[in-house]
Design a protein around this motif. Structure first.
Motif, mmCIF file in Angstrom:
data_model
loop_
_atom_site.group_PDB
_atom_site.id
_atom_site.type_symbol
_atom_site.label_atom_id
_atom_site.label_comp_id
_atom_site.label_asym_id
_atom_site.label_seq_id
_atom_site.Cartn_x
_atom_site.Cartn_y
_atom_site.Cartn_z
ATOM 1 N N UNK A 74 15.351 33.972 -8.998
ATOM 2 C CA UNK A 74 14.284 32.816 -9.901
ATOM 3 C C UNK A 74 13.288 33.412 -8.185
ATOM 4 N N UNK A 75 13.987 34.390 -7.346
ATOM 5 C CA UNK A 75 12.756 34.744 -6.504
ATOM 6 C C UNK A 75 13.154 36.537 -6.483
ATOM 7 N N UNK A 76 12.181 37.072 -5.758
ATOM 8 C CA UNK A 76 12.530 38.576 -5.279
ATOM 9 C C UNK A 76 13.719 39.175 -6.664
ATOM 10 N N UNK A 77 12.567 39.096 -7.886
ATOM 11 C CA UNK A 77 13.780 39.479 -8.612
ATOM 12 C C UNK A 77 13.278 40.132 -9.886
ATOM 13 N N UNK A 78 11.679 40.719 -8.957
ATOM 14 C CA UNK A 78 10.844 42.319 -10.321
ATOM 15 C C UNK A 78 10.986 43.362 -9.369
ATOM 16 N N UNK A 85 13.164 56.394 -14.145
ATOM 17 C CA UNK A 85 14.213 54.535 -14.333
ATOM 18 C C UNK A 85 14.621 54.761 -13.023
ATOM 19 N N UNK A 86 13.965 54.665 -11.492
ATOM 20 C CA UNK A 86 14.338 54.191 -10.722
ATOM 21 C C UNK A 86 13.696 53.009 -10.360
ATOM 22 N N UNK A 87 14.705 51.805 -8.864
ATOM 23 C CA UNK A 87 13.501 50.813 -8.800
ATOM 24 C C UNK A 87 12.953 51.166 -7.923
ATOM 25 N N UNK A 88 11.080 50.642 -7.666
ATOM 26 C CA UNK A 88 10.426 50.912 -6.676
ATOM 27 C C UNK A 88 10.119 49.743 -5.782
ATOM 28 N N UNK A 89 9.009 49.592 -6.118
ATOM 29 C CA UNK A 89 8.523 48.310 -4.802
ATOM 30 C C UNK A 89 8.791 46.525 -5.656
ATOM 31 N N UNK A 90 9.178 46.098 -5.051
ATOM 32 C CA UNK A 90 9.770 44.179 -5.218
ATOM 33 C C UNK A 90 8.585 43.882 -5.428
ATOM 34 N N UNK A 91 8.276 42.628 -6.621
ATOM 35 C CA UNK A 91 7.589 41.917 -5.807
ATOM 36 C C UNK A 91 7.706 40.840 -6.421
ATOM 37 N N UNK A 92 7.598 39.759 -5.626
ATOM 38 C CA UNK A 92 8.187 38.178 -5.377
ATOM 39 C C UNK A 92 6.645 37.200 -6.347
ATOM 40 N N UNK A 93 6.840 36.515 -7.057
ATOM 41 C CA UNK A 93 6.395 35.511 -8.141
ATOM 42 C C UNK A 93 7.078 34.328 -8.871
ATOM 43 N N UNK A 123 1.129 38.440 -5.918
ATOM 44 C CA UNK A 123 2.961 38.672 -5.688
ATOM 45 C C UNK A 123 2.969 39.133 -4.491
ATOM 46 N N UNK A 124 3.958 38.598 -3.680
ATOM 47 C CA UNK A 124 4.088 39.522 -2.340
ATOM 48 C C UNK A 124 5.086 40.697 -2.383
ATOM 49 N N UNK A 125 4.623 41.979 -1.743
ATOM 50 C CA UNK A 125 5.435 42.055 -2.526
ATOM 51 C C UNK A 125 6.361 42.912 -1.199
ATOM 52 N N UNK A 126 7.827 43.713 -1.615
ATOM 53 C CA UNK A 126 8.689 44.341 -0.641
ATOM 54 C C UNK A 126 9.475 45.416 -0.866
ATOM 55 N N UNK A 127 9.931 46.598 0.407
ATOM 56 C CA UNK A 127 10.244 47.929 -0.369
ATOM 57 C C UNK A 127 11.419 47.549 -1.708
ATOM 58 N N UNK A 128 11.544 48.636 -2.404
ATOM 59 C CA UNK A 128 12.193 48.474 -3.113
ATOM 60 C C UNK A 128 14.040 48.855 -2.851
ATOM 61 N N UNK A 129 15.041 48.975 -3.185
ATOM 62 C CA UNK A 129 15.928 49.446 -3.266
ATOM 63 C C UNK A 129 16.448 51.230 -2.362
ATOM 64 N N UNK A 130 16.706 50.789 -0.761
ATOM 65 C CA UNK A 130 16.400 52.614 -0.273
ATOM 66 C C UNK A 130 17.057 53.523 -0.422
ATOM 67 N N UNK A 131 18.209 53.247 -0.826
ATOM 68 C CA UNK A 131 19.431 53.914 -1.222
ATOM 69 C C UNK A 131 19.314 55.580 -2.430
ATOM 70 N N UNK A 132 17.525 55.637 -2.646
ATOM 71 C CA UNK A 132 17.538 57.001 -3.682
ATOM 72 C C UNK A 132 16.376 57.262 -2.899
#
Length: 160
Positions: A74-78, A85-93, A123-132
């Motif tokens: 329900x939050x911080x899931x976009x 195909x790698x996950x980048x910046x996260x969006x929370x709205x 939307x609030x932005x947050x850094x995506x996964x740092x693994x890659x």
């Protein structure tokens, strides 16, 4: 034991079966189940397959054409998805109100597909996964010398 069941007849087993059926149907009528059912009805066959198998689905923004991954939650899931195909910046709205998970995900899907710029503006932005993004492990010879490759370049004396 068999004698007791035979004496009671089939009614206890039937009532047990009916009770289990009632419980199963009651679970399907919950707010969470109805919200997920509504979400699934709005998904394309490909999105539905991804959601059932992996717990997320991808959408394409209407304004920029960027791809976004919406995960269960329900939050911080976009997250934006880059060209690899790698996950980048996260969006929370999240829409106002205490909505069920399926309703929140449906609102996010509709917002990105119909008014992407407005959704991203709130939307609030947050850094995506740092693994890659992390640097790869150092080669074996650099590890044995105890000095990292990056430090060798920085600590070298300038040419005279």
């Amino acid at each position: 034991m068999k004698r007791n069941l035979a004496r009671l007849g089939r009614w206890p087993l039937r009532s047990l079966s009916i009770g289990k059926l009632y419980e199963a149907s009651k679970d399907e009528k919950t707010i969470l189940a109805r919200a997920l059912r509504l979400l699934r009805s709005w998904l394309s066959p490909e999105q539905r397959a991804d959601f059932d198998r992996k717990g997320y689905f991808d959408v394409v923004g209407c304004d920029t054409g960027k791809r976004y991954r919406i995960r269960r939650g329900t939050s911080a899931n976009v997250n934006e998805i880059d060209e690899y195909g790698r996950l980048g910046t996260g969006r929370c709205f999240v829409p106002l109100g205490g909505l069920a998970q399926g309703d929140v995900m449906l609102a996010q899907k509709i917002a990105l597909e119909t008014d992407e710029n407005r959704a991203l503006s709130i939307a609030n932005s947050f850094p995506g996964p740092l693994g890659w993004r992390l640097p790869r492990r150092r080669p074996a010879d650099a590890r044995s010398s105890g000095v990292s490759i990056g430090l060798q370049i920085l600590d070298a004396d300038p040419p005279a």
